[in-house]
Design a protein around this motif. Structure first.
Motif, PDB file in Angstrom:
ATOM      1  N   ASP A  27      -9.895  -1.496  -8.175  1.00  0.00           N
ATOM      2  CA  ASP A  27      -8.839  -1.148  -7.219  1.00  0.00           C
ATOM      3  C   ASP A  27      -8.918  -2.089  -6.021  1.00  0.00           C
ATOM      4  O   ASP A  27      -9.782  -1.954  -5.157  1.00  0.00           O
ATOM      5  CB  ASP A  27      -8.998   0.313  -6.788  1.00  0.00           C
TER       6      ASP A  27
ATOM      7  N   ASP B 230       0.835  -1.202   0.000  1.00  0.00           N
ATOM      8  CA  ASP B 230       0.000   0.000   0.000  1.00  0.00           C
ATOM      9  C   ASP B 230       0.871   1.254   0.000  1.00  0.00           C
ATOM     10  O   ASP B 230       2.010   1.258   0.488  1.00  0.00           O
ATOM     11  CB  ASP B 230      -0.910   0.020   1.235  1.00  0.00           C
TER      12      ASP B 230
ATOM     13  N   SER C  65      -5.787  -3.874  -9.248  1.00  0.00           N
ATOM     14  CA  SER C  65      -4.653  -3.835  -8.321  1.00  0.00           C
ATOM     15  C   SER C  65      -4.847  -4.904  -7.260  1.00  0.00           C
ATOM     16  O   SER C  65      -5.964  -5.176  -6.825  1.00  0.00           O
ATOM     17  CB  SER C  65      -4.533  -2.456  -7.681  1.00  0.00           C
TER      18      SER C  65
ATOM     19  N   SER D 213      -3.510   2.864  -6.538  1.00  0.00           N
ATOM     20  CA  SER D 213      -4.799   3.562  -6.653  1.00  0.00           C
ATOM     21  C   SER D 213      -4.640   4.872  -7.406  1.00  0.00           C
ATOM     22  O   SER D 213      -5.572   5.308  -8.104  1.00  0.00           O
ATOM     23  CB  SER D 213      -5.372   3.820  -5.250  1.00  0.00           C
TER      24      SER D 213
ATOM     25  N   GLU E 285      -6.823   6.939 -10.479  1.00  0.00           N
ATOM     26  CA  GLU E 285      -7.197   8.346 -10.390  1.00  0.00           C
ATOM     27  C   GLU E 285      -6.660   9.126 -11.592  1.00  0.00           C
ATOM     28  O   GLU E 285      -7.321  10.040 -12.099  1.00  0.00           O
ATOM     29  CB  GLU E 285      -6.650   8.937  -9.089  1.00  0.00           C
TER      30      GLU E 285
ATOM     31  N   ARG F 267     -12.728  10.706  -5.633  1.00  0.00           N
ATOM     32  CA  ARG F 267     -12.332  10.316  -4.285  1.00  0.00           C
ATOM     33  C   ARG F 267     -11.738  11.500  -3.531  1.00  0.00           C
ATOM     34  O   ARG F 267     -12.026  11.712  -2.342  1.00  0.00           O
ATOM     35  CB  ARG F 267     -11.310   9.177  -4.353  1.00  0.00           C
TER      36      ARG F 267
END
Length: 704
Positions: free
Chosen positions: A633, A37, A665, A42, A46, A58
């Motif tokens: 995602d 992470d 992902s 992510s 975007e 988001r």
């Protein structure tokens, strides 16, 4: 509508990404983003959302304000030392089934007044690249204006029947322009040929006159040279006769000297031949005696070896007879019972027969064997002593062999020397014969040499002086130190070249006159009277340049009209596609997720999260996009292995059967590798982008 697939995504300074991120994606296939992470997985989704819509929903939910069209875009720019970069952007390249590509690019640049404010400098709506289109009425009006200019400037009549479409009008207009360009090019070629011909005529006319003068001078020089040559030929003939006499006297003098030297040399060689021949005869006689002695020694050595072998055989037979007798005596005295055994008797008898079968004892009775062997041994010993005594009286064989070899070498050397000396005698005799033949050929010249050395020297000096006087006279006539034939050859060569040059110049002048006549006729056909002067040529050249410039401007105007008409057609087509797309989306898009058909959600929900199942079922039920893609995602973040396997099976079905493009992902790299293997086993192309960390230049990644 034609289906599109995302082929490549390029990200520059967007949030965590640096300015060098580029990822190629398979069309119908799966792209897996994997890694821990916080490394930018992510953010890639975007970036795609921002490139297509100009928004990141988001972040809007987090900041409670819109990030659209240059408002508070500082959140999207990568920051260096807490300062956003000067600009950032995202580029998406799509490709259709025919291989045609479409690029969608969005970039934003930081405003100078506020480093947290950015303004978009390019967006998808500005990237159509077609320019501003013009309607058909404007196109027609401008095309008629260009046609009027063609008629006014070049006299080209542009007739339009009826009201043709703009495309047809522009095509005919282009044909008229190309026709005028062809005419101008022809005029330019004629003008260039005129200038070249005039220049060539002026140059070759003077050259032809010079060539005729050179030809006349060459003819006069040739006549004078012929008279001079006639006088020189007589002197040359006398010179050659004097040279022949001089050379012959030299040869006769050399022949006389060679005869005297040859006779002396022949006598000396004959003496050496006699001496070498006598030596050869003596050595050959001694060699024969030595050879006989060597053969006698070899015969004695062979006789001695054979006698030694006989003596050895006698001793062997005697030893075998003694052993048999000793054994027979022991058996009779100590073990008489063994003689009664038939086997022992046969063995005893076989040894006795073996002794009697020896070559030394053939035909000898058993009882006479001792005396026979003793007599044979005595005779052999006497012969051996006599042979050894004779051999001791003779010389050593090795010495005789060496001496024999040296005599043979000397014989070969003498034979070769005698042969060479005979060849020398033969050569001397041939030279003597040639010298006598030369003397017999020139008896008169031989008599001039006399018999004394002084007479010969005087005759040679007189012949040499005669040749020198004639050579000096000949050089005075030709006025050169070179031989007369060489001088004459050079003069004739120069005359030949002058004649050829004169003929060539005359031919060129005649050809030029014909070209001038032809050119005058062409100028008359073009409306020109006579040969134009330099000023007239410059005026025509300037006029042609102006016409070419005006024609180029008209051609550019026609091209701009064609581009504008094409842009207008493309804009109309895009507007129609946009209307159809909006209408289809309005009809097919469900009002909510609950409106998705229940049977689709049920068939996809087995082992899959309900939210993901709704998304997949909506994607398959309502195809309102030209890009059949799913962007997920980390959809398996909170699922076990059973749910993950079911989800992978659904993706395989969508990609393989419905030709989807999937970008997802996954945090777990082992799960990502498992997903890739399951996709590749059924022939689905799969690309994995592994996120390694964050560096000074942005996201660190590798693909494979």
């Amino acid at each position: 509508m034609t289906t599109l697939y995302l082929q490549r995504i390029e990200i520059s300074n967007f949030r965590a990404y640096g300015d060098n991120f580029s990822l190629s994606l398979p069309g119908t296939g799966v792209t897996i983003l994997t890694g821990p992470d916080g490394l930018g997985k992510s953010t890639l989704f975007e970036a795609i959302e921002w490139a297509l819509t100009g928004r990141v929903r988001r972040l809007e939910a987090l900041t409670q304000e819109k990030l659209d069209r240059g408002r508070n875009n500082g959140l999207l720019a990568r920051r260096q030392e807490d300062v956003p970069v000067a600009q950032y952007g995202v580029s998406l390249e799509f490709v259709n089934g025919e291989g045609e590509s479409t690029r969608i690019e969005r970039r934003a640049v930081r405003e100078q007044e506020n480093r947290e404010q950015f303004a978009e400098v390019s967006s998808p709506n500005q990237l159509r690249g077609l320019g501003r289109g013009l309607p058909s009425e404007v196109i027609t009006e401008k095309a008629i204006a260009i046609a009027a200019a063609l008629k006014t400037t070049f006299g080209v009549e542009f007739v339009l029947e009826g009201a043709p479409p703009p495309a047809v009008m522009l095509e005919r207009l282009l044909q008229a322009i190309e026709q005028v360009a062809t005419v101008l090019m022809a005029r330019k070629r004629v003008l260039s040929q005129t200038e070249e011909t005039l220049n060539a005529w002026q140059q070759l006319d003077s050259t032809a006159a010079e060539a005729r003068a050179q030809h006349a001078a060459a003819q006069a020089a040739l006549v004078g040279l012929q008279n001079q040559v006639q006088a020189v030929l007589e002197v040359d003939e006398r010179r050659r006769g004097a040279e022949i006499k001089r050379d012959t006297l030299l040869r006769l003098s050399g022949a006389r000297m060679k005869i005297a030297q040859g006779l002396t040399q022949k006598s000396s060689v004959a003496v050496r031949i006699d001496r070498h021949t006598h030596e050869l005869w003596m050595i050959q006689s001694y060699l024969r005696d030595t050879t006989k002695t060597i053969q006698r020694i070899k015969d004695l050595d062979s006789r001695i070896r054979s006698l030694l072998l006989v003596k050895q055989a006698v001793e062997t037979c005697q030893q075998a007879y003694d052993e048999w007798g000793k054994e027979d005596e022991e058996l009779r005295s100590k073990e008489p019972e063994r003689l009664a055994d038939p086997t022992e008797q046969a063995s005893h008898r076989a040894r006795q027969e073996a002794i009697q079968s020896s070559p030394m004892l053939i035909g000898v009775d058993w009882g006479q064997i001792p005396s026979h062997l003793a007599e044979s041994n005595r005779r052999t010993q006497l012969e051996l002593e006599a042979a050894q005594a004779t051999r001791d009286e003779l010389p050593d064989l090795e010495y005789l062999n060496d001496h024999q070899a040296s005599m043979k070498a000397r014989i070969d050397q003498l034979s070769s020397t005698i042969k060479e000396e005979h060849e020398v005698v033969a050569q001397i005799e041939e030279e003597l014969l040639a010298a006598h033949a030369l003397q017999q050929q020139y008896p008169d010249l031989l008599s001039t040499l006399g018999t004394l050395p002084s007479d010969e020297a005087n005759a040679m000096d007189e012949a040499v002086r005669a040749v020198e006087q004639l050579v000096h006279h000949e050089r005075q006539l030709v006025q050169s130190e070179e031989p007369f034939p060489s001088v004459l050859f050079k003069l004739n060569e120069e005359i030949t070249k002058a004649q050829a040059t004169s003929a060539q110049k005359d031919s060129e002048a005649q050809n030029l006159e014909q070209q001038i006549v032809s050119l005058r006729q062409r100028l008359l056909e073009l409306g020109l009277q006579g040969f134009p002067g330099p000023v007239a040529l410059d005026d025509q050249r300037n006029k042609l340049a102006e016409q070419e410039s005006e024609l180029q401007q008209l051609r550019e105007q026609q091209k701009r009209l064609a581009d504008s008409w094409l842009a207008w057609q493309k804009e109309e087509e895009l507007r129609q596609v946009e209307l159809e797309f909006n209408e289809q989306a309005r009809r097919e898009c469900p009002p909510s997720l609950d409106a998705v058909e229940e049977r689709l959600r049920t068939s996809l929900t087995t082992g899959v999260d309900n939210g993901v199942a709704r998304l997949l079922s909506m994607s398959t039920a309502y195809r309102w996009s030209r890009w059949p893609a799913l962007l997920l995602d980390d959809p398996l973040q909170h699922h076990d292995q059973i749910h993950a396997a079911a989800f992978i099976e659904v993706l395989r079905h969508l990609v393989r059967d419905r030709k989807y493009q999937v970008i997802l992902s996954i945090q777990d790299e082992d799960l990502a590798d498992s997903l890739r293997r399951k996709m590749e086993v059924v022939g689905i192309e799969c690309v994995t982008c592994r996120y390694r960390g964050l560096g000074p230049t942005g996201v660190l990644y590798s693909t494979g």
